[in-house]
Enzyme design. Sequence first.
Site, PDB file in Angstrom:
ATOM      1  N   HIS A   7       0.841  -1.203   0.000  1.00 17.62           N
ATOM      2  CA  HIS A   7       0.000   0.000   0.000  1.00 17.62           C
ATOM      3  C   HIS A   7       0.871   1.245   0.000  1.00 17.62           C
ATOM      4  O   HIS A   7       2.059   1.181   0.299  1.00 17.62           O
ATOM      5  CB  HIS A   7      -0.968   0.035   1.197  1.00 17.62           C
ATOM      6  N   HIS A  79       4.146   7.165   3.610  1.00 19.26           N
ATOM      7  CA  HIS A  79       5.074   6.037   3.444  1.00 19.26           C
ATOM      8  C   HIS A  79       4.633   5.114   2.320  1.00 19.26           C
ATOM      9  O   HIS A  79       3.498   5.173   1.852  1.00 19.26           O
ATOM     10  CB  HIS A  79       5.271   5.256   4.750  1.00 19.26           C
ATOM     11  N   GLU A 130       7.779   1.129   4.924  1.00 18.32           N
ATOM     12  CA  GLU A 130       7.229   0.103   5.799  1.00 18.32           C
ATOM     13  C   GLU A 130       7.457  -1.239   5.097  1.00 18.32           C
ATOM     14  O   GLU A 130       7.242  -1.354   3.887  1.00 18.32           O
ATOM     15  CB  GLU A 130       5.723   0.348   5.989  1.00 18.32           C
TER      16      GLU A 130
HETATM   17 CO    CO Z   1       1.232   1.427   6.246  1.00 14.17          CO
END
Ligand code: CO
Length: 134
Positions: A7, A79, A130
């Site tokens: 994502h 992120h 991440e």
């Molecule tokens: Co995230």
Amino acid sequence: MLGRVNHLAIAVPDLAAATAVYRDTLGAAVSQPLALPEHGVTVVFVELPNTKIELMEPLGETSAISAFLEKNPSGGMHHVCYEVEDIVAARDRLVGSGARVLGAGEAKIGAHGKPVLFLHPKDFFGTLIELEQI
Ligand code: CO
């Protein structure tokens, strides 16, 4: 080591307003809000055919994204989340090559119920990364 983009995350000052824009203006499917006190955010997921967008609003007094929103009051890209098969092996490889893992360096359970880690943006061209174990 890196797999798919899981994502992209966008910090927003008002999650309900951002949900309405993605749902009504952009015509996307948006999930119900999910509070993640351990991460200091409330999130919704925008489901797209090839990935997800995570819209995040601060939760609590000490949210990790409050400082980001002070610098970017209308919101912004926060992120990128990449998938990895083995998060402990990924962390060990990154730490061994001098990259900094945020926090205590241990994976936490993220928004999808899977272990996640965050990497220092200064080590990755100004982008917070991440990693999520799939
Ligand atoms: Co995230």
